[in-house]
Design a protein around this motif. Structure first.
Motif, PDB file in Angstrom:
ATOM      1  N   ALA A 259      93.602  86.385   9.711  1.00 56.05           N
ATOM      2  CA  ALA A 259      94.808  85.869   9.072  1.00 56.05           C
ATOM      3  C   ALA A 259      96.029  86.640   9.580  1.00 56.05           C
ATOM      4  O   ALA A 259      95.948  87.817   9.930  1.00 56.05           O
ATOM      5  N   PHE A 260      97.179  85.970   9.605  1.00 54.75           N
ATOM      6  CA  PHE A 260      98.386  86.607  10.114  1.00 54.75           C
ATOM      7  C   PHE A 260      98.819  87.764   9.211  1.00 54.75           C
ATOM      8  O   PHE A 260      99.192  88.827   9.696  1.00 54.75           O
ATOM      9  N   GLY A 261      98.763  87.561   7.903  1.00 51.47           N
ATOM     10  CA  GLY A 261      99.103  88.650   6.993  1.00 51.47           C
ATOM     11  C   GLY A 261     100.521  89.144   7.198  1.00 51.47           C
ATOM     12  O   GLY A 261     101.444  88.385   7.503  1.00 51.47           O
ATOM     13  N   ALA A 262     100.692  90.459   7.069  1.00 47.36           N
ATOM     14  CA  ALA A 262     102.011  91.079   7.211  1.00 47.36           C
ATOM     15  C   ALA A 262     102.281  91.560   8.625  1.00 47.36           C
ATOM     16  O   ALA A 262     103.280  92.241   8.858  1.00 47.36           O
ATOM     17  N   GLN A 263     101.422  91.225   9.595  1.00 53.74           N
ATOM     18  CA  GLN A 263     101.646  91.647  10.974  1.00 53.74           C
ATOM     19  C   GLN A 263     102.705  90.771  11.629  1.00 53.74           C
ATOM     20  O   GLN A 263     103.020  89.683  11.148  1.00 53.74           O
ATOM     21  N   GLU A 264     103.223  91.280  12.765  1.00 52.95           N
ATOM     22  CA  GLU A 264     104.257  90.548  13.485  1.00 52.95           C
ATOM     23  C   GLU A 264     103.672  89.256  14.058  1.00 52.95           C
ATOM     24  O   GLU A 264     102.601  89.259  14.649  1.00 52.95           O
ATOM     25  N   GLN A 265     104.410  88.171  13.876  1.00 45.22           N
ATOM     26  CA  GLN A 265     103.965  86.851  14.296  1.00 45.22           C
ATOM     27  C   GLN A 265     104.957  86.305  15.313  1.00 45.22           C
ATOM     28  O   GLN A 265     106.171  86.402  15.124  1.00 45.22           O
TER      29      GLN A 265
ATOM     30  N   CYS B 186     106.201  76.392  23.184  1.00 48.28           N
ATOM     31  CA  CYS B 186     105.330  75.217  23.071  1.00 48.28           C
ATOM     32  C   CYS B 186     104.875  74.994  21.646  1.00 48.28           C
ATOM     33  O   CYS B 186     103.969  74.178  21.412  1.00 48.28           O
ATOM     34  N   SER B 187     105.431  75.731  20.679  1.00 45.00           N
ATOM     35  CA  SER B 187     105.208  75.600  19.227  1.00 45.00           C
ATOM     36  C   SER B 187     103.873  76.166  18.768  1.00 45.00           C
ATOM     37  O   SER B 187     103.459  75.905  17.635  1.00 45.00           O
ATOM     38  N   HIS B 188     103.190  76.958  19.582  1.00 45.42           N
ATOM     39  CA  HIS B 188     101.955  77.607  19.144  1.00 45.42           C
ATOM     40  C   HIS B 188     102.261  79.016  18.645  1.00 45.42           C
ATOM     41  O   HIS B 188     103.198  79.669  19.121  1.00 45.42           O
ATOM     42  N   VAL B 189     101.459  79.499  17.702  1.00 44.51           N
ATOM     43  CA  VAL B 189     101.726  80.740  16.982  1.00 44.51           C
ATOM     44  C   VAL B 189     100.556  81.691  17.186  1.00 44.51           C
ATOM     45  O   VAL B 189      99.388  81.278  17.109  1.00 44.51           O
ATOM     46  N   PHE B 190     100.878  82.993  17.413  1.00 41.84           N
ATOM     47  CA  PHE B 190      99.868  84.021  17.609  1.00 41.84           C
ATOM     48  C   PHE B 190     100.373  85.322  16.988  1.00 41.84           C
ATOM     49  O   PHE B 190     101.555  85.457  16.661  1.00 41.84           O
ATOM     50  N   HIS B 191      99.447  86.284  16.850  1.00 40.98           N
ATOM     51  CA  HIS B 191      99.848  87.657  16.563  1.00 40.98           C
ATOM     52  C   HIS B 191     100.586  88.214  17.787  1.00 40.98           C
ATOM     53  O   HIS B 191     100.188  87.963  18.927  1.00 40.98           O
ATOM     54  N   GLN B 192     101.620  88.967  17.563  1.00 42.06           N
ATOM     55  CA  GLN B 192     102.356  89.537  18.690  1.00 42.06           C
ATOM     56  C   GLN B 192     101.489  90.499  19.486  1.00 42.06           C
ATOM     57  O   GLN B 192     101.508  90.497  20.720  1.00 42.06           O
ATOM     58  N   ILE B 193     100.695  91.321  18.804  1.00 44.33           N
ATOM     59  CA  ILE B 193      99.845  92.280  19.501  1.00 44.33           C
ATOM     60  C   ILE B 193      98.713  91.563  20.234  1.00 44.33           C
ATOM     61  O   ILE B 193      98.308  91.972  21.336  1.00 44.33           O
ATOM     62  N   CYS B 194      98.192  90.472  19.663  1.00 42.19           N
ATOM     63  CA  CYS B 194      97.130  89.713  20.332  1.00 42.19           C
ATOM     64  C   CYS B 194      97.664  89.041  21.597  1.00 42.19           C
ATOM     65  O   CYS B 194      96.996  89.039  22.638  1.00 42.19           O
TER      66      CYS B 194
ATOM     67  N   LYS C 239     104.250  86.544   7.108  1.00 39.54           N
ATOM     68  CA  LYS C 239     104.574  87.534   6.080  1.00 39.54           C
ATOM     69  C   LYS C 239     104.905  86.859   4.757  1.00 39.54           C
ATOM     70  O   LYS C 239     104.458  87.287   3.689  1.00 39.54           O
ATOM     71  N   LYS C 240     105.715  85.794   4.826  1.00 36.79           N
ATOM     72  CA  LYS C 240     106.071  85.087   3.594  1.00 36.79           C
ATOM     73  C   LYS C 240     104.824  84.544   2.900  1.00 36.79           C
ATOM     74  O   LYS C 240     104.679  84.653   1.675  1.00 36.79           O
ATOM     75  N   LEU C 241     103.932  83.959   3.688  1.00 37.72           N
ATOM     76  CA  LEU C 241     102.710  83.415   3.104  1.00 37.72           C
ATOM     77  C   LEU C 241     101.838  84.518   2.515  1.00 37.72           C
ATOM     78  O   LEU C 241     101.236  84.339   1.441  1.00 37.72           O
ATOM     79  N   ALA C 242     101.764  85.679   3.193  1.00 39.70           N
ATOM     80  CA  ALA C 242     100.975  86.795   2.662  1.00 39.70           C
ATOM     81  C   ALA C 242     101.568  87.309   1.355  1.00 39.70           C
ATOM     82  O   ALA C 242     100.834  87.600   0.401  1.00 39.70           O
ATOM     83  N   TYR C 243     102.900  87.416   1.278  1.00 41.87           N
ATOM     84  CA  TYR C 243     103.543  87.867   0.042  1.00 41.87           C
ATOM     85  C   TYR C 243     103.321  86.862  -1.094  1.00 41.87           C
ATOM     86  O   TYR C 243     103.080  87.252  -2.246  1.00 41.87           O
ATOM     87  N   VAL C 244     103.404  85.581  -0.764  1.00 42.79           N
ATOM     88  CA  VAL C 244     103.186  84.560  -1.800  1.00 42.79           C
ATOM     89  C   VAL C 244     101.744  84.613  -2.308  1.00 42.79           C
ATOM     90  O   VAL C 244     101.493  84.543  -3.520  1.00 42.79           O
TER      91      VAL C 244
END
Length: 298
Positions: free
Chosen positions: A144-150, A155-163, A193-198
Motif C-alpha cells: 500500500a502507498f501509505g504515508a510514503q512519497e507517491q 502517462c497517469s500511472h502511479v508508483f512509490h517514488q523509491i520503487c 497520504k490522504k487516503l492513509a490518514y483517512v
C-alpha cells in the motif's frame, strides 16, 4: 526472405518495415538492445560515452574568487506555512533515450520534451483517480502507498517514488513499468497520504464508537427491562440480587464502622485506666513517708 516475398507481391514492403520498426522499438524499450549482438557488444553499444571533465577556465586553473562585500543583515521575515499543492512536478533526471525507428516513421508517438502544463497534469491525475490507482497497491512492490512519497507519471500511472527510482536504476531504458512509455515526466502527489490518514481516522473512530456502543448497551441492559417474560423475570432477579448485595455491603460497612468505634473506645478506656493506676500508685508511696510529728517524737 521477407524482402523476396515482398518483391513477389505476397507481403507489402511497408508492412515489413513497420514490423521491423516495432520489433526494434520493443527491444530497446525492454532493454534488450540488439538481439544478434553478444552481451559484451550490447553493453558497449548501450553504455553512454564518458563525459569529458569540465574545467572552469581553458588552462584548467580555478577561476579567481570574487571579493566578498560585507552587507547589512536583512530584516527577519516571518515565514507563513502554505498548504502543500496536490501536484509537484519533478525535474527530469537521467539520460534521454534517442528516438527509435518506430518513433521516427510515426508508428509510435515521439516523446514530448516540453514540460507538461498544469492542465495536463490535472488530466493525468484525473485519469489515475478514475482508475483509483491510489487505492491499489504499488505495481512494483505490491504494498500500500501509505504515508510514503507517491509519484505520478505523465502517462497517469502511479508508483512509490523509491520503487520507481530503484526500477530506473536497474533498467537500461527509461520507460514506464506498465505502459512502457519512454521519457516520461514525474510529479509528486499526496493522494496516498490522504487516503492513509483517512483510513487511520476511520479506524480510530470505529474503535471509539464500538467502545461507546458497548458501554451504552450495558447501561440499557441494566436499566430497561426486556419485553420477553422469561427475560423480564431474569432481569428483575438480577435487580433484586443486586439490591440485596448492595444492602448487605452497606450493613457490613456499618458493622465495621461500629466495631472500629468500639475498638477506639476500648483503647481510650485502657489508656485512662493506666493513667489512673499510675496516679494511685504515686499517692500510696507518698502516704508511707514519715510525718513531722513522727520526726518530733523521735
Amino acid at each position: 526472405a521477407g524482402m523476396e516475398r515482398a518483391a513477389k507481391g505476397k507481403v507489402p514492403s511497408q508492412e515489413i518495415w513497420k514490423a521491423i520498426a516495432l520489433q526494434d522499438h520493443i527491444n530497446k524499450t525492454m532493454g534488450l538492445g540488439d538481439l544478434r549482438a553478444s552481451g559484451a557488444q550490447r553493453k558497449a553499444v548501450d553504455s553512454p560515452p564518458p563525459r569529458p571533465k569540465r574545467t572552469d577556465t581553458p588552462s584548467g586553473s580555478p577561476a579567481p574568487r570574487k571579493p566578498s562585500i560585507p552587507s547589512s543583515k536583512p530584516p527577519v521575515k516571518v515565514k507563513v506555512s502554505k498548504p502543500a499543492p496536490d501536484i509537484i512536478p519533478l525535474k527530469p533526471s537521467g539520460r534521454i533515450a534517442p528516438p527509435t525507428l518506430a518513433q521516427k516513421i510515426g508508428i509510435i508517438p515521439s516523446p514530448a520534451n516540453q514540460p507538461l502544463t498544469t492542465g495536463e497534469w490535472q488530466e493525468a491525475k484525473r485519469k489515475s483517480d478514475t482508475r483509483q490507482d491510489s487505492h491499489m497497491p504499488c505495481p512494483i512492490c505490491q504494498d500500500a502507498f501509505g504515508a510514503q512519497e507517491q509519484v505520478l507519471l505523465s502517462c497517469s500511472h502511479v508508483f512509490h517514488q523509491i520503487c520507481l527510482a530503484s526500477f530506473e536504476r536497474f533498467t537500461a531504458v527509461r520507460a514506464c513499468p506498465i505502459c512502457r512509455k519512454q521519457d516520461y515526466q514525474k510529479a509528486l502527489i499526496q493522494e496516498g497520504k490522504k487516503l492513509a490518514y483517512v483510513n487511520a481516522a476511520v479506524k480510530i473512530q470505529a474503535v471509539w464508537r464500538g467502545y461507546r456502543a458497548r458501554v451504552q448497551f450495558k447501561i440499557m441492559r441494566e436499566t430497561i427491562p426486556p419485553k420477553s417474560p422469561t427475560q423480564r423475570k431474569a432481569f428483575y432477579e438480577r435487580k433484586l440480587a443486586s439490591l440485596t448485595d448492595r444492602l448487605v455491603d452497606a450493613l457490613d460497612m456499618q458493622r465495621a464502622h461500629i466495631e472500629s468505634s468500639l475498638w477506639r473506645i476500648d483503647q481510650q478506656v485502657a489508656l485512662t485506666r493506666t493513667y489512673y493506676d499510675s496516679i494511685l500508685g504515686h499517692q500510696s508511696i507518698n502516704s508511707r513517708l514519715v510525718s513531722h510529728v513522727d520526726w518530733a517524737q523521735a
